[in-house]
Design an enzyme around this catalytic site. Structure first.
Site, PDB file in Angstrom:
ATOM      1  CG  ASP A  46      92.160  51.227   7.748  1.00 13.83           C
ATOM      2  OD1 ASP A  46      92.178  50.554   6.928  1.00 13.83           O
ATOM      3  OD2 ASP A  46      91.321  50.980   8.580  1.00 13.83           O
ATOM      4  CD  GLU A  84      91.895  48.497   2.063  1.00 10.13           C
ATOM      5  OE1 GLU A  84      91.084  47.952   2.507  1.00 10.13           O
ATOM      6  OE2 GLU A  84      92.246  47.834   0.926  1.00 10.13           O
ATOM      7  CG  ASP A  89      92.545  46.672   8.857  1.00  8.44           C
ATOM      8  OD1 ASP A  89      91.350  46.647   8.287  1.00  8.44           O
ATOM      9  OD2 ASP A  89      92.871  47.693   9.003  1.00  8.44           O
ATOM     10  CG  ASP A 107      89.136  52.394  11.761  1.00  6.99           C
ATOM     11  OD1 ASP A 107      88.697  51.954  10.861  1.00  6.99           O
ATOM     12  OD2 ASP A 107      88.530  52.980  12.452  1.00  6.99           O
ATOM     13  CG  HIS A 119      77.083  25.634  12.297  1.00  5.79           C
ATOM     14  ND1 HIS A 119      78.371  25.416  12.257  1.00  5.79           N
ATOM     15  CD2 HIS A 119      76.921  26.060  11.099  1.00  5.79           C
ATOM     16  CE1 HIS A 119      78.999  25.977  11.182  1.00  5.79           C
ATOM     17  NE2 HIS A 119      77.901  26.286  10.535  1.00  5.79           N
ATOM     18  CD  GLU A 179      75.923  29.441   4.434  1.00  9.68           C
ATOM     19  OE1 GLU A 179      76.539  29.598   5.504  1.00  9.68           O
ATOM     20  OE2 GLU A 179      74.970  30.098   3.908  1.00  9.68           O
TER      21      GLU A 179
END
Length: 518
Positions: A20, A61, A86, A135, A322, A398
């Site tokens: 990471d 990274e 990740d 991390d 929603h 949105e």
């Protein structure tokens, strides 16, 4: 710690590399972390970390990947390696599914590809929650650099902090040879809901993607693929060690990055044999426990806080995203300029669950929704349960994603790469085809906030909206920069809350709460 079985016994050695990198500013002070694991036991064989000076997230990274591969090669140059990261960008580029266009990325990717012969390295994307060890190492390196020091393996607590092999097992992290992530796999799918911002390398970094993974409905919670300037500064040095945990004192480790979350299905449960009627009694106890928890949560959200009493009760906005739509699992842009989908069966069930939870809390006094179908439908389910009407406010809709509506992030990258890069780099940039910029969305949401605070002073109101507006409410309340939109995970049917006081102050009281869905 012992190494895996060597090739001299007739088997090719296998290693898992987790890597990471992070940048506090993008570009900004950066560092990487990498760990080589025994796939049979999950034990750490080698740790590596380095402060890099000022570089971007992506550079950090790739540097973490290189360090991990080189450490594995030092253990055995003939080994087979499975890399777990990740960073969707690095995984897809190194797997050959995404093109490498940025000039700073090309030499790093080429160098990583040369560490082992072709075919010896495979790649897999994992959620950030499964990459805590690397991390933490990256954060240790950045912290050391900030102090003007060089990261030292003897002072590292990453192994203890993240639980080592036991912690990886508890988090469900695979350390064998899982298959590589398929093309188009969504970064952030499976990331723990409700993760607390500001705890890891990624939280201190600037945005790395645009679409909320698993939602297709706004800025990403776990960003990927933003290429930026790479102003590499001379490094303060690096260190690598075998047997990473050797010589460390037991205990004293810092807590992990995310709070513990009770597994689904455990609330209100019991063990052993139940007496006749015990199942019903257990169900009632579980319901009582949920009701008690919801009431406590409601009091915490609606309490006046530390404001002086003469200001009165704040206007509290409970922000509900929603439920899912058919576009959600397809991870497509879904704003206000597209097909306006309704809820899926999953989304309707989510709406029913949040309605039940809010009914138990008993504090909602009004319901206001975005004009789009998915929000009006979610609001309707909740309002019916609460015995309230639904008001509609245009300011809660949105963002309009223009020509990107209905497309995946990868499809937008392929069709409109320059427009996407501009959009990722600046809140003033609009999506292709005259969509709405995040800056324009911010102005619209701020106006809606002021209007609704005045209309509902001293009351607790449910606002049913979308990813970008809800994140904007939170960003404005915190006084955070526009790029913070890319640093928040917001799940479907999640609850957040902000209290607004008479003196103009605001307080974030809740963020991405999803316990009602379990």
């Amino acid at each position: 710690m012992t190494d895996p079985v060597a090739g001299s016994q007739g088997r090719v050695r296998e290693f898992v590399v987790e890597a990471d990198g992070g940048s506090r500013g993008n570009p900004g002070p950066a560092g990487y972390g990498a760990v080589v694991l025994d796939p049979a036991t999950g034990e750490s064989l080698v740790e590596a970390a380095e402060y890099l000076g000022v570089v971007t997230n992506n550079v950090a990274e790739y540097r973490g990947l290189l360090a991990g591969l080189r450490a594995a090669r030092e253990l055995d140059p003939d080994a087979v390696v499975h890399v777990r990261m990740d960073s969707k960008l690095v995984v897809e580029q190194m797997s050959g599914r995404w093109k490498i266009k940025h000039p700073d990325m090309k030499p790093l990717a080429a160098e990583a590809a040369r560490v082992f012969p072709p075919g010896r390295v495979t790649y897999e994307w994992i959620p950030r929650a499964s990459n805590k060890h690397a991390d933490r190492l990256a954060n240790e390196a950045m912290d050391a650099g900030a102090r003007g020091e060089t990261w030292s393996p003897s002072g590292s607590t990453a192994e203890l902090d993240t639980g080592g092999a036991a912690g990886r097992t508890a988090r469900g992290s695979r350390t064998g040879r899982p298959t590589a992530a398929p093309a188009g796999a969504a970064e952030g799918a499976g990331v723990a809901a409700g993760a607390v911002p500001g705890t890891g390398a990624r939280d201190a970094a600037a945005p790395r993607a645009a679409v909320d993974p698993g939602t297709g409905d706004g800025p990403a919670g776990t960003p990927t693929g933003v290429a930026g300037r790479a102003d590499a500064v001379a490094s303060a040095g690096s260190a690598v060690t075998r047997g990473a945990a050797a010589g460390r004192a037991a205990g004293g480790g810092r807590s992990g990055d995310e709070p513990a979350v009770a597994p689904a299905g455990t609330e209100g449960g019991g063990g052993g044999k139940a007496a006749p009627g015990g199942a019903v009694a257990g169900e009632h106890l579980g319901q009582a426990a949920r009701t008690g928890a919801d009431v406590r949560a409601a009091k915490a959200v609606a309490s006046p806080g530390w404001g002086p009493p003469d200001m009165g009760a704040p206007a509290t906005f409970v922000l509900l995203r929603h439920g899912e739509t058919p576009l959600t699992p397809q991870k497509r842009f879904s704003g206000s300029g597209g097909s306006d989908p309704s809820l899926s069966s999953v989304g309707r069930e989510q709406a029913e669950r949040v309605a039940a939870s809010l009914a138990r809390r008993g504090t909602i006094e009004a319901v206001v929704a975005s004009p789009l179908a998915r929000t009006r439908e979610t609001a309707g389910v909740v309002a019916a349960r609460l015995g309230l009407e639904v008001a509609v406010d245009e300011g809660l809709r949105e963002t309009d994603f223009g020509a990107w509506e209905g497309l995946t992030f990868g499809e937008v990258r392929d069709r409109y790469p320059e427009d996407l890069d501009a959009w990722l780099a600046s809140p003033d940039a609009e999506p292709t085809g005259g969509g709405e910029s995040f800056a324009a969305t911010g102005v619209r949401v701020a106006a809606a906030r002021d209007r609704l605070v005045a209309a509902y002073a001293g009351r607790t109101v449910l606002l049913v909206s979308h990813v970008t507006p809800i994140k904007t409410f939170l960003r404005l309340a915190l006084g955070a920069p526009p790029e913070s939109l890319f640093r928040m995970e917001l799940s479907a049917a999640s609850l957040s809350a902000v209290a607004y006081y008479a003196d103009g102050g605001a307080s974030v009281r809740l963020f991405n709460e999803t316990s009602h869905l379990r």
